[in-house]
Design a protein around this motif. Structure first.
Motif, PDB file in Angstrom:
ATOM      1  N   UNK A 255       0.784  -1.135   0.100  1.00 38.87           N
ATOM      2  CA  UNK A 255       0.072  -0.002  -0.045  1.00 38.87           C
ATOM      3  C   UNK A 255       1.029   1.328   0.074  1.00 38.87           C
ATOM      4  N   UNK A 256       1.055   1.791  -0.994  1.00 39.30           N
ATOM      5  CA  UNK A 256       2.034   2.789  -1.444  1.00 39.30           C
ATOM      6  C   UNK A 256       1.784   4.102  -0.400  1.00 39.30           C
ATOM      7  N   UNK A 257       0.364   4.716  -0.443  1.00 48.43           N
ATOM      8  CA  UNK A 257       0.089   5.642   0.125  1.00 48.43           C
ATOM      9  C   UNK A 257       0.356   5.405   1.652  1.00 48.43           C
ATOM     10  N   UNK A 258       0.323   4.296   2.265  1.00 46.68           N
ATOM     11  CA  UNK A 258       0.590   4.017   3.613  1.00 46.68           C
ATOM     12  C   UNK A 258       2.259   4.180   3.886  1.00 46.68           C
ATOM     13  N   UNK A 259       2.807   3.592   3.176  1.00 46.48           N
ATOM     14  CA  UNK A 259       4.362   3.543   3.162  1.00 46.48           C
ATOM     15  C   UNK A 259       4.858   5.074   2.980  1.00 46.48           C
ATOM     16  N   UNK A 260       4.387   5.827   2.267  1.00 53.00           N
ATOM     17  CA  UNK A 260       4.645   6.991   1.976  1.00 53.00           C
ATOM     18  C   UNK A 260       4.389   7.883   3.323  1.00 53.00           C
ATOM     19  N   UNK A 261       3.255   7.576   3.898  1.00 51.64           N
ATOM     20  CA  UNK A 261       2.901   8.559   5.079  1.00 51.64           C
ATOM     21  C   UNK A 261       3.968   7.832   6.312  1.00 51.64           C
ATOM     22  N   UNK A 262       4.165   6.598   6.240  1.00 40.26           N
ATOM     23  CA  UNK A 262       5.204   6.406   7.203  1.00 40.26           C
ATOM     24  C   UNK A 262       6.455   7.186   7.181  1.00 40.26           C
ATOM     25  N   UNK A 263       6.892   7.272   5.754  1.00 42.61           N
ATOM     26  CA  UNK A 263       8.356   7.914   5.814  1.00 42.61           C
ATOM     27  C   UNK A 263       8.091   9.216   6.104  1.00 42.61           C
ATOM     28  N   UNK A 264       6.794  10.071   5.635  1.00 40.88           N
ATOM     29  CA  UNK A 264       6.647  11.409   5.928  1.00 40.88           C
ATOM     30  C   UNK A 264       6.550  11.751   7.377  1.00 40.88           C
ATOM     31  N   UNK A 265       5.852  10.839   8.014  1.00 46.33           N
ATOM     32  CA  UNK A 265       5.666  11.208   9.536  1.00 46.33           C
ATOM     33  C   UNK A 265       6.995  10.807  10.085  1.00 46.33           C
ATOM     34  N   UNK A 285       2.302  17.333  18.403  1.00 43.44           N
ATOM     35  CA  UNK A 285       3.033  16.839  17.294  1.00 43.44           C
ATOM     36  C   UNK A 285       2.260  15.814  16.657  1.00 43.44           C
ATOM     37  N   UNK A 286       1.260  14.998  17.339  1.00 43.44           N
ATOM     38  CA  UNK A 286       0.419  14.278  16.910  1.00 43.44           C
ATOM     39  C   UNK A 286      -0.623  15.026  15.891  1.00 43.44           C
ATOM     40  N   UNK A 287      -0.863  16.249  15.854  1.00 42.90           N
ATOM     41  CA  UNK A 287      -1.740  16.932  14.990  1.00 42.90           C
ATOM     42  C   UNK A 287      -0.953  17.115  13.683  1.00 42.90           C
ATOM     43  N   UNK A 288       0.312  17.074  13.739  1.00 45.22           N
ATOM     44  CA  UNK A 288       1.162  17.160  12.428  1.00 45.22           C
ATOM     45  C   UNK A 288       1.296  16.032  11.611  1.00 45.22           C
ATOM     46  N   UNK A 289       1.041  14.897  12.132  1.00 41.77           N
ATOM     47  CA  UNK A 289       1.092  13.739  11.553  1.00 41.77           C
ATOM     48  C   UNK A 289      -0.377  13.209  10.868  1.00 41.77           C
ATOM     49  N   UNK A 290      -0.315  12.805   9.495  1.00 49.35           N
ATOM     50  CA  UNK A 290      -1.464  12.612   8.902  1.00 49.35           C
ATOM     51  C   UNK A 290      -1.074  11.120   8.405  1.00 49.35           C
ATOM     52  N   UNK A 291      -2.429  10.516   8.180  1.00 51.14           N
ATOM     53  CA  UNK A 291      -2.370   9.198   7.466  1.00 51.14           C
ATOM     54  C   UNK A 291      -3.633   9.153   6.595  1.00 51.14           C
ATOM     55  N   UNK A 292      -3.356   8.221   5.703  1.00 50.84           N
ATOM     56  CA  UNK A 292      -4.289   8.211   4.541  1.00 50.84           C
ATOM     57  C   UNK A 292      -5.862   7.644   5.174  1.00 50.84           C
ATOM     58  N   UNK A 293      -6.804   8.086   4.490  1.00 51.43           N
ATOM     59  CA  UNK A 293      -8.129   7.657   4.970  1.00 51.43           C
ATOM     60  C   UNK A 293      -8.389   6.294   4.750  1.00 51.43           C
ATOM     61  N   UNK A 294      -9.176   5.602   5.639  1.00 58.15           N
ATOM     62  CA  UNK A 294      -9.378   4.208   5.414  1.00 58.15           C
ATOM     63  C   UNK A 294     -10.791   4.113   6.296  1.00 58.15           C
TER      64      UNK A 294
END
Lengths: 324, 86
Positions: A255-265, A285-294
């Motif tokens: 799941x490319x979007x989640x892997x990218x979210x991991x790397x960005x966060x 800090x947690x407000x700055x971390x975003x994850x793809x919608x599921x």
């Protein structure tokens, strides 16, 4: 009548008379149907020999020990074993019945053979061993994953395990917390993956190697009913965590979007740490971390013990890590 | 109203108690009188298991009764024993 015949007749008559005596018949019945009762009073009593004997002293000791365990923790199994021995079971049959009897009540505890009883309730350790041993298969690929996600020092592309762990763990702590706060799948599985990778599940079997456990003063877990219940739950936890780990690894790979979210966060957290921010104490800090919608799938089970698959992982996270 | 009993009365009561009927003892009595084995053979597995379970349970109750008797409160002695303080 020969002397031997006379002796045999005397023995036969004695047994017949014993059966008619109220007190002695009870004693004989006890000796027949509950030999462990006699053994308590006579430490030298040969329980194996009583039923026709096995040759090895060690075998008899193990069977004796297994009978004591059954007597204390699994009374129905004890009755089954005694009845089986009275009907002529050999050592192998007693061993098989004991293991099957334990697994019937505690299906998640690994019982390979009756020899497993001698060192307490069996323990299987799945810890990554960051500080005590070089990760070996099946952990090599997991160490590689940690390095790919968390290591940014281009001058040293092959850090040792301890260094890698020490650099990655502060970042992972905030990442895990953010994943837990999502309160939905697949982020619960990802949280469990990282909790496992960094030996932070709070489960000894998952966080430690056997070497870690022994060096930290851990002892063998004795055969008591309470310990059996606790170990059964510990092994259920192990299955939930490992299943979540496998699902999460598949997500990271596909799941490319989640892997990218991991790397960005991870990058956001790392920069916050380097900037000296007290990232773990300040909730922004947690407000700055975003994850793809599921989509949030509805869990019908109330307890992870009665759930399966991804539901079990989510409920397990809620039970132990997201109580807020 | 119970006002106590003497030792002999208690002994008589206990002596009159019938032996408990246990399945294991009944199985023993079914052993052929001329059989050479000490214990009955070819006993139905279910019957054997029931007999063993009953016997173990009976032993547990006897052990509990024994502990209760051992922990009975002491009975104050009313008979004067002038020599006691000596």
């Amino acid at each position: 009548m020969t002397t031997i015949d006379q002796l045999r007749e005397a023995s036969t008559n004695m047994m017949a008379n014993l059966a008619d005596h109220p007190t002695l018949s009870l004693a004989v019945a006890t000796a027949w149907l509950n030999p462990l009762h006699i053994e308590h009073e006579d430490e030298d009593f040969d329980i194996g020999g009583f039923y026709g004997g096995w040759d090895e002293q060690e075998t008899r000791d193990i069977v004796r020990f297994a009978l004591r365990i059954a007597s204390a923790c699994l009374p129905k199994l004890f009755v089954e074993l005694v009845a089986g021995m009275a009907s002529g079971w050999d050592y192998a049959e007693v061993g098989s019945a004991f293991c099957a009897g334990v697994k019937k009540v505690y299906p998640h505890i690994p019982m390979g053979s009756i020899f497993d009883v001698t060192y307490g309730i069996p323990m299987e350790f799945w810890g990554m061993g960051w500080y005590t041993s070089d990760a070996e298969m099946p952990f090599d690929h997991l160490v590689e994953l940690v390095r790919d996600l968390f290591w940014f020092n281009e001058d040293n592309e092959d850090p040792d395990q301890e260094t890698l762990h020490d650099v990655a763990w502060p970042i992972a702590k905030a990442l895990i917390r953010s994943l837990i706060l999502q309160d939905r799948q697949p982020y619960a599985d990802l949280a469990l993956l990282f909790l496992y990778l960094f030996s932070a599940t709070n489960e000894s079997l998952m966080d430690l190697t056997e070497e870690d456990y022994m060096e930290s003063g851990g002892e063998y877990i004795g055969w008591t009913t309470d310990n059996l219940i606790d170990m059964e739950i510990a092994y259920i936890h192990k299955e939930i965590i490992l299943a979540a780990k496998d699902r999460a690894l598949d997500i990271v790979d596909h799941q490319v979007d989640i892997r990218k979210a991991l790397q960005d966060n991870i990058e956001i957290i790392r920069e916050a740490i380097e900037a000296g921010e007290d990232a773990f104490e300040r909730k922004d800090i947690y407000g700055r971390l975003t994850w793809p919608e599921r989509d949030r799938t509805r869990c019908t089970a109330r307890s992870y013990l009665r759930a399966a698959g991804a539901d079990a992982g989510l409920l397990f996270i809620r039970s132990y890590f997201n109580k807020d | 109203m119970f006002e106590g009993m003497k030792a002999q009365e208690l002994k008589d009561i206990l002596s009159a108690v019938e032996p408990v009927e246990l399945k294991g003892v009944a199985l023993l009595k079914r052993r052929h009188p001329k059989a050479r084995q000490q214990f009955p053979v070819q006993v139905n597995a279910q019957a054997l298991a029931e007999a063993a379970e009953e016997l173990i349970d009976y032993q547990g109750k006897c052990e509990q009764a024994r502990e209760r008797v051992a922990n009975l409160p002491p009975v104050a002695l009313e008979a004067p024993i002038e020599e006691w303080p000596l």
